[in-house]
Design an enzyme around this catalytic site. Structure first.
Site, PDB file in Angstrom:
ATOM      1  N   HIS A 216      16.208  14.099  22.228  1.00  0.00           N
ATOM      2  CA  HIS A 216      15.227  14.915  22.945  1.00  0.00           C
ATOM      3  C   HIS A 216      15.624  15.098  24.402  1.00  0.00           C
ATOM      4  O   HIS A 216      15.131  16.007  25.068  1.00  0.00           O
ATOM      5  CB  HIS A 216      13.811  14.337  22.812  1.00  0.00           C
ATOM      6  CG  HIS A 216      13.596  13.008  23.454  1.00  0.00           C
ATOM      7  ND1 HIS A 216      13.727  11.808  22.786  1.00  0.00           N
ATOM      8  CD2 HIS A 216      13.238  12.677  24.713  1.00  0.00           C
ATOM      9  CE1 HIS A 216      13.461  10.802  23.593  1.00  0.00           C
ATOM     10  NE2 HIS A 216      13.154  11.311  24.778  1.00  0.00           N
ATOM     11  N   ASP A 245      17.014  11.665  16.497  1.00  0.00           N
ATOM     12  CA  ASP A 245      16.862  11.691  17.952  1.00  0.00           C
ATOM     13  C   ASP A 245      18.138  11.143  18.581  1.00  0.00           C
ATOM     14  O   ASP A 245      18.181  10.018  19.065  1.00  0.00           O
ATOM     15  CB  ASP A 245      15.640  10.877  18.371  1.00  0.00           C
ATOM     16  CG  ASP A 245      15.217  11.167  19.809  1.00  0.00           C
ATOM     17  OD1 ASP A 245      15.882  11.998  20.468  1.00  0.00           O
ATOM     18  OD2 ASP A 245      14.237  10.562  20.273  1.00  0.00           O
ATOM     19  N   GLY A 330      10.952   7.301  31.080  1.00  0.00           N
ATOM     20  CA  GLY A 330      12.123   7.016  31.888  1.00  0.00           C
ATOM     21  C   GLY A 330      13.131   6.170  31.154  1.00  0.00           C
ATOM     22  O   GLY A 330      14.283   6.065  31.562  1.00  0.00           O
ATOM     23  N   SER A 332      14.048   6.622  27.845  1.00  0.00           N
ATOM     24  CA  SER A 332      14.632   7.310  26.705  1.00  0.00           C
ATOM     25  C   SER A 332      16.154   7.285  26.730  1.00  0.00           C
ATOM     26  O   SER A 332      16.772   7.530  27.766  1.00  0.00           O
ATOM     27  CB  SER A 332      14.179   8.768  26.673  1.00  0.00           C
ATOM     28  OG  SER A 332      12.940   8.890  26.033  1.00  0.00           O
ATOM     29  N   SER A 348      13.921   5.969  21.645  1.00  0.00           N
ATOM     30  CA  SER A 348      13.386   7.278  21.288  1.00  0.00           C
ATOM     31  C   SER A 348      12.013   7.484  21.901  1.00  0.00           C
ATOM     32  O   SER A 348      11.823   8.340  22.763  1.00  0.00           O
ATOM     33  CB  SER A 348      13.325   7.423  19.761  1.00  0.00           C
ATOM     34  OG  SER A 348      12.726   8.650  19.396  1.00  0.00           O
TER      35      SER A 348
END
Length: 419
Positions: A216, A245, A330, A332, A348
């Site tokens: 993402h 992802d 923050g 991810s 994720s």
């Protein structure tokens, strides 16, 4: 000013055999004892979590339909294997292999069938489900946005599966992707600045230096920097979200060095030796530039999460690792890893925060490597990154600004939203 390469301190991964990490002083797990109820007379083997994962894989292949999942009992340091039904031969083979055995009512096939029913009847934004081998059930979770008719629909679906097959619980938070990041990486979009985390350095299929991060993040911008106002240093090669992802981002400078370490803050790093499969019950560690280093336990595998999409629909991601390790916007794309140096996952999303706790989901590194064709390229250790130990380090301690970055607000998510 444009930078030509990510510094050596970046979170990274490289080739190499699995060896003892030797950094226990900065990683002190608060492992949760698993419930096992093992009904065997033999004495199970004492195993490290990584060895338990390997044994589980071998037994799954050998036992066929009788194998109904497994988990790692961290207190007893043993693998607990579920055997469906009354297959005495399967029980004997598992015990001889060194596992503790539980005989359970739900087969893997039945649990997967329940998950398919949930997908068909209850794909609702803010829901997730995963098989919990410790209870031999599918655990369904609804976040705080699932109310009214949607909550009633979810309850009815779970009731229809039966109390022996599925359980339903509520989460106080909201399922969301955690974009905004071991070390932070930045991109500019029409919606503003996006901040994510670098996961693990790898080698792309053409031999180029690259890194893995969350999909993402990768679908939100093509170019990424190592500082908020810096020029691009890496370009997205592949990105998938939803469904999976994961993203592979290649460094623009082919001479970029990618040491096999994860930066855990305060000048300390942990050496990573290769990819590792997640095992339910095993202790894992997550690093992110927003919240620093935290540890917890793997609670489920092959998890499905239904994130709320920008257009009011559902972004469904499957095949994830579920944990009770906290994370916040923050984080991810950041690394999930084991104490003995195994790269497990990429952050994720999830619910909650590092004050209240919650559920966090991770893209398996093994799946990301297979999907992108990347590998732990030989020679990435040549950067000479070193492990450092601390006599006073604490697992789970917040270390904002890890790797020299300042902690700051959660900018956008990987898709331009703000949290």
């Amino acid at each position: 000013m444009s930078h030509k390469r990510i510094p050596k301190r970046r979170a990274a991964i490289a080739a190499g055999g699995v060896v003892a990490l030797g950094a226990a002083a900065i990683l002190l797990p608060n492992a949760n004892a698993s419930q096992d109820g093992a009904a065997d007379d033999a004495t199970p083997r004492t195993l490290k979590a990584a060895d338990a994962s390997g044994l589980s894989t071998r037994l799954a292949a050998a036992l066929g339909d009788s194998f109904a999942g497994s988990y790692y009992d961290s207190a007893g340091q043993r693998l607990v294997v579920n055997i469906a039904g009354s297959d005495a031969d399967a029980v004997l083979r598992a015990r001889k292999a060194g596992a503790a055995v539980r005989q359970v009512g739900n087969s893997t096939g039945a649990l997967k069938s329940a998950a398919r029913t949930l997908k068909t009847e209850a794909t609702i934004p803010g829901t997730s489900w995963a098989v919990d081998p410790r209870t031999n059930k599918v655990v369904v979770t609804a976040d705080s946005t699932v109310t009214g008719a949607q909550w009633s629909r979810l309850q009815a679906t779970v009731r229809g599966l039966g109390s022996g097959m599925a359980t339903l619980k509520k989460s106080a938070g909201t399922f969301k992707t955690f974009a905004a990041g071991g070390d932070a990486i930045f991109a500019r979009t029409q919606g503003g600045t996006v901040r994510c985390s670098l996961g693990f350095n790898v080698t792309a299929s053409d031999g180029s230096p690259a890194f893995l991060t969350a999909g993402h993040c990768g679908v939100s911008a093509a170019q990424w920097s190592d500082s908020q106002n810096g020029g691009p240093v890496a370009t997205v090669d592949q990105a998938t979200f939803p469904g999976s992802d994961l993203a592979l981002v290649t460094y623009d400078d082919p001479a970029t060095q990618a040491p096999s370490t994860v930066d855990v803050g305060n000048g300390q790093s942990v050496r990573i030796n290769g990819a590792a499969e997640a095992t339910v019950g095993a202790t894992v560690f997550r690093m992110g530039s927003t919240t620093g280093l935290h540890n917890g336990t793997v609670t489920g595998l092959d998890a499905t999460v239904n994130f709320q999409s920008d257009n009011g629909g559902v972004d469904t991601v499957t095949g994830l690792i579920q944990t009770n390790v906290c994370a916040e916007p923050g984080d991810s794309g950041g690394p999930l890893f084991t104490q003995d140096g195994g790269a497990v996952g990429l952050t994720s999303g999830g619910s909650g925060d590092c004050t209240r706790g919650g559920e966090t989901f991770f893209q398996p590194v093994t799946t990301a490597l297979e999907a992108t064709g990347a590998s732990f390229g030989a020679g990435t250790d040549a950067a000479g990154a070193t492990e450092q130990q601390s006599d006073t380090g604490q697992s789970g301690a917040q270390q904002s600004g890890a790797g020299g970055h300042h902690s700051g607000p959660a900018y956008g998510s990987g898709r331009g939203r703000t949290h």
